[in-house]
Write a protein that holds these residues in place. Structure first.
Motif, mmCIF file in Angstrom:
data_model
loop_
_atom_site.group_PDB
_atom_site.id
_atom_site.type_symbol
_atom_site.label_atom_id
_atom_site.label_comp_id
_atom_site.label_asym_id
_atom_site.label_seq_id
_atom_site.Cartn_x
_atom_site.Cartn_y
_atom_site.Cartn_z
ATOM 1 N N LYS A 178 0.831 -1.207 0.000
ATOM 2 C CA LYS A 178 0.000 0.000 0.000
ATOM 3 C C LYS A 178 0.865 1.256 0.000
ATOM 4 N N SER A 179 1.951 1.239 0.753
ATOM 5 C CA SER A 179 2.851 2.386 0.782
ATOM 6 C C SER A 179 3.512 2.579 -0.579
ATOM 7 N N TYR A 180 4.072 1.507 -1.125
ATOM 8 C CA TYR A 180 4.777 1.584 -2.404
ATOM 9 C C TYR A 180 3.834 1.986 -3.540
ATOM 10 N N GLY A 181 2.613 1.408 -3.546
ATOM 11 C CA GLY A 181 1.646 1.693 -4.603
ATOM 12 C C GLY A 181 0.759 2.886 -4.319
ATOM 13 N N GLU A 182 1.001 3.563 -3.193
ATOM 14 C CA GLU A 182 0.213 4.725 -2.785
ATOM 15 C C GLU A 182 -1.284 4.396 -2.774
ATOM 16 N N ILE A 183 -1.598 3.257 -2.166
ATOM 17 C CA ILE A 183 -2.983 2.791 -2.054
ATOM 18 C C ILE A 183 -3.543 3.291 -0.732
ATOM 19 N N ILE A 184 -4.590 4.055 -0.796
ATOM 20 C CA ILE A 184 -5.208 4.624 0.402
ATOM 21 C C ILE A 184 -6.344 3.732 0.889
ATOM 22 N N ASP A 185 -7.082 3.147 -0.052
ATOM 23 C CA ASP A 185 -8.244 2.331 0.272
ATOM 24 C C ASP A 185 -7.825 0.989 0.872
ATOM 25 N N GLU A 186 -8.838 0.201 1.170
ATOM 26 C CA GLU A 186 -8.604 -1.154 1.679
ATOM 27 C C GLU A 186 -7.839 -1.961 0.629
ATOM 28 N N PHE A 187 -7.029 -2.903 1.087
ATOM 29 C CA PHE A 187 -6.282 -3.741 0.154
ATOM 30 C C PHE A 187 -7.285 -4.467 -0.742
ATOM 31 N N PRO A 188 -7.054 -4.505 -2.066
ATOM 32 C CA PRO A 188 -8.113 -4.897 -3.001
ATOM 33 C C PRO A 188 -8.338 -6.387 -3.250
ATOM 34 N N TYR A 189 -7.556 -7.274 -2.654
ATOM 35 C CA TYR A 189 -7.796 -8.702 -2.893
ATOM 36 C C TYR A 189 -7.270 -9.523 -1.721
ATOM 37 N N PRO A 190 -7.845 -10.721 -1.533
ATOM 38 C CA PRO A 190 -7.396 -11.577 -0.428
ATOM 39 C C PRO A 190 -6.096 -12.300 -0.762
#
Length: 167
Positions: free
Chosen positions: A30-42
């Motif tokens: 999430k940090s590297y991809g700058e993802i703010i939302d919930e992680f998108p897959y299990p």
């Protein structure tokens, strides 16, 4: 993930690491991809490598710190009927090519809907080939702009048409 969502694809990951390790890894992703939302897959835990072994995902050329083979970077595309349509195993040291994975999914979805085949290096919107199983009369009834490639064999199975577009 936006491309997978656009294509109606569900993503799931398998890792030979623990759930706790996954949680930490997700923070890094999430940090590297700058993802703010919930992680998108299990992510599935496979500590005993049972699933990785059953799926042929172990890379004997790459060993972890405990001496066990590392899992390869695998991609499996399963269609809605639960049929495996593609499997690609990358060495543990090689990342996946997501442009190619998207290209394959787009090809599979197109060729499932229409009696066409996609040529080497095909991209969405490029010309396609009429499936060789389609008769000449059926091809003429279905397509207006057929370009038949003349081959030394004299066979006329290589018929190029614009990619069908949904109305």
């Amino acid at each position: 993930m936006p491309e997978f969502k656009r294509l109606g694809v569900k993503v799931i990951a398998l890792s030979c690491n623990s759930v706790d390790s996954h949680r930490k890894w997700i923070k890094d992703i999430k940090s590297y991809g700058e993802i703010i939302d919930e992680f998108p897959y299990p992510i599935i835990e496979d500590l005993n490598r049972k699933l990785a072994t059953a799926l042929g995902m172990l890379d004997p050329a790459e060993i972890d710190q405990t001496g066990l083979p590392m899992s390869a970077r695998a991609v499996f595309i399963i269609d809605p009927a639960k049929k495996m349509r593609l499997s690609v195993l990358y060495p543990a040291t090689t990342g996946r090519n997501f442009d190619e994975i998207i290209r394959v999914i787009e090809s599979l979805q197109l060729t499932e809907k229409y009696k066409v085949a996609t040529p080497v290096d095909w991209r969405k919107g490029d010309d396609v080939m009429i499936d060789p199983s389609v008769s000449e009369s059926e091809a003429k009834a279905s397509y207006n702009d057929i370009k038949t490639v003349m081959l030394p064999s004299g066979r006329t199975y290589l018929r190029i048409v614009p990619q069908p577009i949904d109305a």
